[in-house]
Structure formats: C-alpha cells, structure tokens
Enzyme design. Structure first.
Site, mmCIF file in Angstrom:
data_model
loop_
_atom_site.group_PDB
_atom_site.id
_atom_site.type_symbol
_atom_site.label_atom_id
_atom_site.label_comp_id
_atom_site.label_asym_id
_atom_site.label_seq_id
_atom_site.Cartn_x
_atom_site.Cartn_y
_atom_site.Cartn_z
ATOM 1 N N GLU A 228 108.924 48.652 26.757
ATOM 2 C CA GLU A 228 108.224 48.307 25.502
ATOM 3 C C GLU A 228 107.292 47.153 25.854
ATOM 4 O O GLU A 228 107.734 46.005 25.945
ATOM 5 C CB GLU A 228 109.241 47.858 24.441
ATOM 6 C CG GLU A 228 110.214 48.936 24.007
ATOM 7 C CD GLU A 228 109.650 49.870 22.958
ATOM 8 O OE1 GLU A 228 108.480 49.684 22.555
ATOM 9 O OE2 GLU A 228 110.371 50.786 22.539
ATOM 10 N N CYS A 262 103.672 42.000 19.628
ATOM 11 C CA CYS A 262 103.078 43.121 20.366
ATOM 12 C C CYS A 262 102.264 44.006 19.436
ATOM 13 O O CYS A 262 101.244 44.549 19.822
ATOM 14 C CB CYS A 262 104.164 43.917 21.070
ATOM 15 S SG CYS A 262 105.472 44.452 19.976
#
Ligand code: NAP
Length: 465
Positions: A228, A262
């Site tokens: 991720e 993110c």
C-alpha cells in the site's frame, strides 16, 4: 536509539527505545510461529471475539490513544480522536463479520462436491507508517488475526509509544503471547524477517521506495506481499455548481492530516469555467488556517511529522517555482518552533518539475486548468501513481463516466477519497497492489484451498495438470 518520540510541535525528544538485534528478532519470529500452531486451531468465533474486544478496549482508551498520536506525529487532536474511532470500528467490524467472510465457498464438481476453504498461512510481518499510526496497523492486523495468522509488527520509528499501546490492546483483549508482537527493528532488518523460513508473508504501507525494497525481498523468497504505497490523487472538478461545497471539499481533501495522507487530494484538475473561483476560494481558506499547538482544539494547521518532511516539501516547491510555476500562496517554512509549513498553492506546474509527477506529502495543492473532460482525464492518468481520486459534478452520471476512465484503485464522486471498514482500499501502478479492508482484504493472506470430494465408487475423471 532508533525509535524515538519527538514532539513535532516543539522538537523535544520525549521517549527513546532501543532496537532489537536479529538474534532476538529470530526468537520473536519463532514465538509467533509457536503461537500460530494453537491460534489457528481456535474456533474462528474465538479469534474474532479477541479482535472485537481489542476494538472495545481501544474505544475505552480513546483519549489516551489520541494524545499519543498527536504527541508523536503532530495530528490535530480532533483528527486524532477521529482516527481512534475509525481504527476501533475496523477492529469491531472484523470481530463481527470476519467469521462470515471466511465461510467455505461451495463449488460445482460432476458427481461429487467441492469447496474453497480459507486457511491461515502462519506468521506475517507488517511494516507500517506513522501518518495514521493506529488505522494503518489495524487494517492489516484485524483481518489477519481473525483468519488465524499471527502478526509481527514493525511500526515507524517515530511512533514507538503508539506501537507499544497497540500491542498492549491486543494482549489485554486476550491474544495469547506471540499472536501479536511489536518488534522494534530497523528498516534494514526487515529483509531478515521476510527471509526467515517461518515468516509466510509481508505487508507494507509506506513510500514507493520502501515498497520496492520489500517487494524485491519477498519476490526473491517467494513470499506473498501486499503493498500500500504513495499516491497523487486527482480531484477533478467538472462544473461550478455547488461551488462552496466543492471548495470546502477541496480544502478538506488536501488539508486533512496536514496533507500527510496517501489518499489526500493532491492534484486539482479544474475545468476552465470554474477554475478562478475555486483557486480564489482555496487561497482564502488556506490563508485562514491557524498554525499552533496540535493539542489545542482551535488550531487548524498542525505541524508536519518531522523537520525533514518540511525540508523535503520546501525543496519540491522551490524546484517548481524555479522552473516557472506560480506560487499562489504559502511556500515557506513557518517561522516558529516545530515543523510547520505554510499551506501552499501552486499553479502552472509542468512536466519536468518535480511537483508534476512526485507525491507532495503535506499541505501543498497543485491546481491545473483544463478545457474539457478528456483533457482532465488524460492529466489525471498522467501519474506514476494510481491510488484514489475524486470527481465533482452536479451531473452524477457524467461524473460516473469520468470515474470509469480514471486509472486508480478507488474513485469517489462528489467527495474526496475516504475510508470505511467495509470499503476495499488499495491502488495500482506505483501505488502498489493488493487490497485492505472489507471482505476483500481478509482474503489476502489466506491459503485459498480447494477440497474436492468424490464418492469412493465414483467414475474417474482423469488427472489434471
Ligand atoms: P516510509 O519511509 O516508507 O516508512 C514506512 C514504513 O516502512 C516505516 O515503518 C519505515 O521504517 C519502513 N521502511 C522505510 N524504508 C524501508 C525499507 N527500505 N525497507 C523496509 N522498511 C522500510 O514511508 P513514510 O514516509 O513513513 O510514509 C509516507 C508514505 O506512505 C507516503 O508515500 C504515503 O503515501 C504512503 N502511505 C500509503 C498508504 C496506502 O494505503 N497506500 C497509506 C499511508 C501512507 P522507519 O520508520 O524505521 O524508517
């Protein structure tokens, strides 16, 4: 002293912890493997109950956790409370639904019966970042503990106290010793852990550089890995209807967690008809943000996690400005104690500037003016990343058509990318692979094992291969 809590608002080091060496790491891996032998045989309902209880305990300790998050990485206290709430919800979600997600799947086979069962793999290592110190960890740990895997957790070196508090929650919830183990190791010891024969998989949430390194070791050792990684989400605006709401969403999408997310909206791609109004609205809102102590509820611009984070962003901004970008507002370190950066807006950013393709991990928005939908989509897709993104339009069908053409793992319509326990989370391209959360996330580190049963006197079908 590799692990240290340094208050980002003051620069004061408040706690330090030694890292362990590889010999101690090996012992903890063996202990995690020993724990796996009995944990995997406990009924799913019992494992799920431990995870659910951890969620309840986290909820009870909300204020303690929120204060630790703010102390170690500078999140505004109300946002820290929000993170604890979400992390607790994820634990309780898997506590409640994990058993259902792991029910065997019946399959058709001529003359017999078959099913796909979901068996655990063993001890896993998770490598997690500081930006959401609880949420990132539970996204990985909660489903895997319900599956029956055991966890070794290498947290970011700047939030050791959050790491220890998390381990304590699992212990207090009834996880036997070795089922969830915090390991204070250096990032260059991660390869040693992945290479260990008793470690069956690795999951990293972090930068693309760390992802490449972990992915390479996992690949060489034939270990399952989930990555991720970073993102540079586009925030596409197709019309100027609901202008006030769109500006509010843009500010929220960029500034939540002081831009250190993110899935923060990082590239604002705006049709020319409403570009000026949105730029001006964002500028006004950014200039009203008030830097200060993140534990003070009236502060609206928190510090960045480290002095290096400020330095890195200023370099990215300077590079763009030097090459011809326009600084609409901000652009500088704030002249006060702590790691504060002005909320910044750049326009006229072009290929060749670092800000065009790199992730800007802080309060820096890049605004692009485009003439139509096709140009917006082409620009959105001109990124090495493919994590999230959003499309704002009064015509939801039109937004949906645009969303279908955006090359990312997630697209939200009329809302910046967000996260809920039941929605799959993850990306493509340099943003990594694999998914966390929902029923999808629980199936990453399982042996999807086929069991096919035919009667002892049934007709033979022939061998496969
Ligand atoms: P980072 O430097 O990659 O650190 C993340 C974790 O990886 C930390 O525990 C770090 O340990 C460790 N690490 C660093 N380099 C490593 C290496 N070469 N090998 C093994 N482990 C290594 O990332 P960050 O700056 O803390 O976090 C920000 C990044 O994470 C951003 O790019 C952000 O977009 C991304 N992120 C992605 C997601 C997602 O779900 N896709 C979510 C959140 C954040 P140390 O602390 O000891 O260095």
């Amino acid at each position: 002293m590799a692990y240290a809590s340094t208050n980002p608002a003051t620069g004061e080091v408040v706690a330090q912890f030694d890292s362990i060496n590889n010999a101690t790491l090996d012992l903890l891996i063996e202990r995690a493997n020993d724990a796996f032998q009995s944990w995997k045989d406990r009924p799913i309902a019992e494992r799920a109950a431990v995870v659910g209880r951890a969620g309840e305990l986290m909820r009870e300790r909300s204020e303690e956790f929120a204060k630790l998050i703010t102390l170690e990485m500078g999140k505004l206290i109300n946002e820290a409370r929000g993170e604890v709430k979400l992390a607790s919800a994820i634990l309780r979600y898997y506590g409640k639904n994990g058993g259902e997600f792991l029910k065997p799947k019946p399959l058709q086979v001529p003359g017999g019966e078959a099913s796909l069962v979901y068996a655990p793999l063993g001890a896993l290592i998770g490598i997690e970042p500081w930006n959401f110190p609880l949420y990132q960890v539970v996204r990985f740990a909660a489903p895997n503990l319900v599956v029956g895997n055991t966890i070794l957790l290498k947290h970011a070196s700047i939030n050791p106290q959050c790491a220890l508090a998390l381990e304590q929650v699992f212990l207090d919830a009834g996880a036997p010793e070795g089922v969830y183990t915090n390991v204070f190791i250096e990032s260059d010891q991660v390869a040693h852990a992945i290479e260990h024969e008793l470690v069956r998989g690795a999951s990293l949430t972090g930068s693309d550089a760390a992802g490449r390194s972990v992915g390479e070791v996992a690949g060489r050792n034939t270990k399952k890995v989930v990555l991720e990684l970073g993102g540079s989400d586009a925030f596409i605006v197709l019309d100027g209807e609901n202008l006030e709401r769109t500006i509010k969403a843009a500010v929220m999408g960029r500034m939540a967690n002081t831009g250190q997310s993110c899935v923060a909206s990082k590239r604002f791609i705006i049709l020319e008809s409403c570009f000026d109004a949105i730029r001006d609205g964002m500028k006004t809102a950014f200039e009203q943000l008030k830097p200060g102590d993140p534990t003070d509820e009236s502060t609206t611009l928190g510090p960045l996690s480290s002095a290096n984070a400020v330095k890195g962003l200023v370099e990215q901004i300077d590079d763009a400005v030097m090459k011809g970008a326009t600084l609409i507002t901000g652009g500088h370190k704030i002249d006060r104690r702590g790691n504060f950066l002005e909320a910044t807006i750049l326009t006229d950013v072009k290929p060749g500037m670092r800000a065009f393709h790199e992730e800007l991990f802080g309060p820096v928005a890049v605004l692009y003016k485009v003439k139509d939908e096709d140009e917006a989509i082409a620009l959105a897709n001109d990124s090495p990343y493919g994590l999230g993104g959003s499309v704002f339009a009064s015509d939801v069908e039109r937004a949906r058509r645009v969303a279908d053409r955006v090359e990312t793992g997630m697209v939200w319509i009329n809302h910046p990318t967000s996260s809920l326990p039941n929605l799959p989370f993850g990306g493509i391209k340099q943003s990594g692979f694999g998914r966390e959360l929902s029923d999808v996330g629980i199936h990453e580190f399982v042996n999807q094992k086929l069991i096919c049963t035919l009667p002892p006197d049934g007709q033979l079908m022939g061998a496969g291969g």
